[in-house]
Design an enzyme around this catalytic site. Structure first.
Site, mmCIF file in Angstrom:
data_model
loop_
_atom_site.group_PDB
_atom_site.id
_atom_site.type_symbol
_atom_site.label_atom_id
_atom_site.label_comp_id
_atom_site.label_asym_id
_atom_site.label_seq_id
_atom_site.Cartn_x
_atom_site.Cartn_y
_atom_site.Cartn_z
ATOM 1 N N ARG A 179 43.650 34.503 35.235
ATOM 2 C CA ARG A 179 45.043 34.677 34.938
ATOM 3 C C ARG A 179 45.661 33.378 34.445
ATOM 4 O O ARG A 179 46.380 33.573 33.402
ATOM 5 C CB ARG A 179 45.901 35.000 36.276
ATOM 6 C CG ARG A 179 45.578 36.467 36.823
ATOM 7 C CD ARG A 179 45.234 37.452 35.812
ATOM 8 N NE ARG A 179 44.809 38.719 36.308
ATOM 9 C CZ ARG A 179 44.203 39.861 35.648
ATOM 10 N NH1 ARG A 179 44.086 39.472 34.221
ATOM 11 N NH2 ARG A 179 44.076 40.915 36.404
ATOM 12 N N SER A 221 41.304 51.183 39.216
ATOM 13 C CA SER A 221 42.129 50.092 38.434
ATOM 14 C C SER A 221 41.067 49.210 38.362
ATOM 15 O O SER A 221 40.427 48.521 39.409
ATOM 16 C CB SER A 221 43.343 49.816 39.305
ATOM 17 O OG SER A 221 43.646 48.287 38.795
HETATM 18 N N1 ARG Z 1 42.521 41.515 44.449
HETATM 19 C C1 ARG Z 1 41.914 40.762 43.501
HETATM 20 C C2 ARG Z 1 42.660 39.523 43.110
HETATM 21 O O1 ARG Z 1 43.990 39.678 43.852
HETATM 22 C C3 ARG Z 1 41.597 41.608 42.255
HETATM 23 C C4 ARG Z 1 42.608 42.291 41.545
HETATM 24 C C5 ARG Z 1 42.377 42.632 40.220
HETATM 25 N N2 ARG Z 1 42.898 43.872 39.891
HETATM 26 C C6 ARG Z 1 42.185 45.091 39.912
HETATM 27 N N3 ARG Z 1 42.827 46.067 39.105
HETATM 28 N N4 ARG Z 1 41.121 45.309 40.425
HETATM 29 O O2 ARG Z 1 42.278 38.647 42.888
#
Ligand code: ARG
Length: 415
Positions: free
Chosen positions: A95, A175
């Site tokens: 990110r 996802s």
């Molecule tokens: N739960 C993880 C995090 O907060 C992954 C989130 C990523 N999104 C997904 N679509 N799996 O870093």
């Protein structure tokens, strides 16, 4: 002049629809920006063209693969970053680098806001927006899914009505977020935390239950960073890619956890991070050989705090920067070789050597001729145990001495 908004574009349904959706809601022109963090999959030129076909006034792809590997994954490796002792912060790492490129694009195109496709329930919205405003305090952030009521059903209807060049299906079970450090899979039947993941969940790893013959390799580290595999020089990106391939073939780095999100929700997530997990295993062992005991002990506290900050979206925070200075200093002697055996879901260290090793054979050996003077141990123990010995004497004086009766000790009572 018409306002401009830079959108973090993935090429998927939500962000494809978001282009027109944002324009309709705000009147602004949308500039799509896709960032390559080694997610693989679709050709990024195809994705760029799709953004234009969906109505973006500009679309471009930033190749951030080497930058991501060197400036984001390597610090995570030096920190042995495992959130809740398990998750190698795959999405949390990407990110901030994506945010950096969005901010760059916003400056270049004179945009007043940056948009992303996250929902209002996850960590990623926090990471994007905290990163963006840390880098450019004047920029606005918009999340169409959260702020402009762009639900999945509405997105499908919109894409069909406007004939957007994107396959719409109401039945996308997962996802997924992926980059070169790993892959995160959630939602669908995985939301029942008793359900076992099915084979189709995995993509970076083969089934560890049916592994090929064991793979053995020597990783060379320099100041905490992998610089060669079996004597062949590699860049950080190449090291991760090669380890993904070789550890992935052995089914290493599959993780299935219920994790604590920053926003207070517990969520079930599957991760695959074969390269990251194998590299961390090797790096940690080299630290065991080269870090002094107290330094290593304190580093574990610092690295856990670093990892929590990164998970929580504080990549650009002052505390994270200060902790990193400490971690960086600890890596001064983390150089040398680690031999790893990759097999059946496990990366096992089978050997280590370093010019900066603190392991001293002559001190450690139980054979004849060791250099450790055992007579010093007696006085050391006398002083080391003195405080506790004094306290017990005091306890006895007050009738609270330690009980040697096994039944009483079960009750936690001394009398
Ligand atoms: N739960 C993880 C995090 O907060 C992954 C989130 C990523 N999104 C997904 N679509 N799996 O870093």
């Amino acid at each position: 002049m018409t306002e401009r908004i830079v959108l973090a574009y993935s090429g998927g349904l939500d962000t494809s629809v978001a282009i027109g959706w944002i324009h309709d809601a705000t009147g602004a022109d949308v500039i799509a920006c896709a960032v390559d963090v080694g997610q693989g999959g679709e050709d990024l030129e195809v994705i760029r063209q799709r953004a234009l076909d969906c109505g973006a006034v500009e679309a471009y792809v930033a190749d951030a693969r080497d930058e991501f590997a060197s400036e984001y994954c390597m610090p995570a490796l030096k920190a042995n970053a495992l959130y809740m002792d398990a998750y190698p912060v795959v999405s949390a790492l990407s990110r901030p680098v994506i945010a950096k490129h969005l901010v760059k694009a916003a400056k270049k195109y004179g945009a007043s806001a940056v948009a992303h496709g996250c929902t209002g329930k996850g960590n990623d919205q926090v990471r994007f927006e905290v990163s963006i405003t840390s880098l450019a305090p004047g920029l606005q952030c918009i999340a169409p899914v959260r702020d402009l009521a762009l639900t999945r059903d509405k997105a499908i209807d919109y894409a069909e009505k406007h004939n957007l060049p994107i396959t719409t299906t109401k039945h996308n079970p997962f996802s997924i977020d992926q980059n070169v450090w790993g892959r995160a899979i959630e939602t669908g039947f995985l939301e029942d935390i008793w359900n076992e993941p099915t084979k189709d969940v995995y993509n970076y790893t083969d089934d560890p239950a049916f592994p090929p013959v064991a793979d053995e390799l020597v990783l060379t580290f320099d100041h905490g960073i992998p610089v060669a595999i079996d004597g062949r020089a590699v860049s950080p990106l190449e090291a991760i890619q090669e380890m993904n391939r070789r550890a992935g073939a052995q089914g290493i780095g599959r993780i299935d956890i219920v994790e604590d999100r920053l926003v207070g929700i517990k969520s079930r997530e599957i991760y695959e991070a074969p390269g990251a997990m194998a590299l961390i295993e090797a790096h940690r062992e080299l630290e065991r050989v080269t870090l002094e005991r107290e330094q290593g002990r304190f580093k574990r506290e610092v690295q856990d705090r670093w990892t929590d900050l990164v998970y929580d979206g504080q990549w650009f925070s002052p505390l994270k920067r200060s902790l990193e200075a400490f971690i960086e200093e600890t890596q001064r002697y983390v150089s040398g070789d680690v031999r790893l055996r990759l097999h059946g879901g496990r990366a096992t260290v089978t050997g280590r050597r370093s010019d900066a090793s603190l392991y001293d054979f002559n001190l450690a050996t139980y054979d004849e001729g060791d250099t450790f003077d055992q007579s010093h141990a007696k006085g050391f123990i006398e002083i080391y145990g003195l405080g506790s010995k004094q306290a017990t004497a005091r306890d006895e004086k007050f009738g609270h001495g330690p009980s040697l009766d096994p039944d009483a000790s079960n009750k936690g009572e001394n009398e």
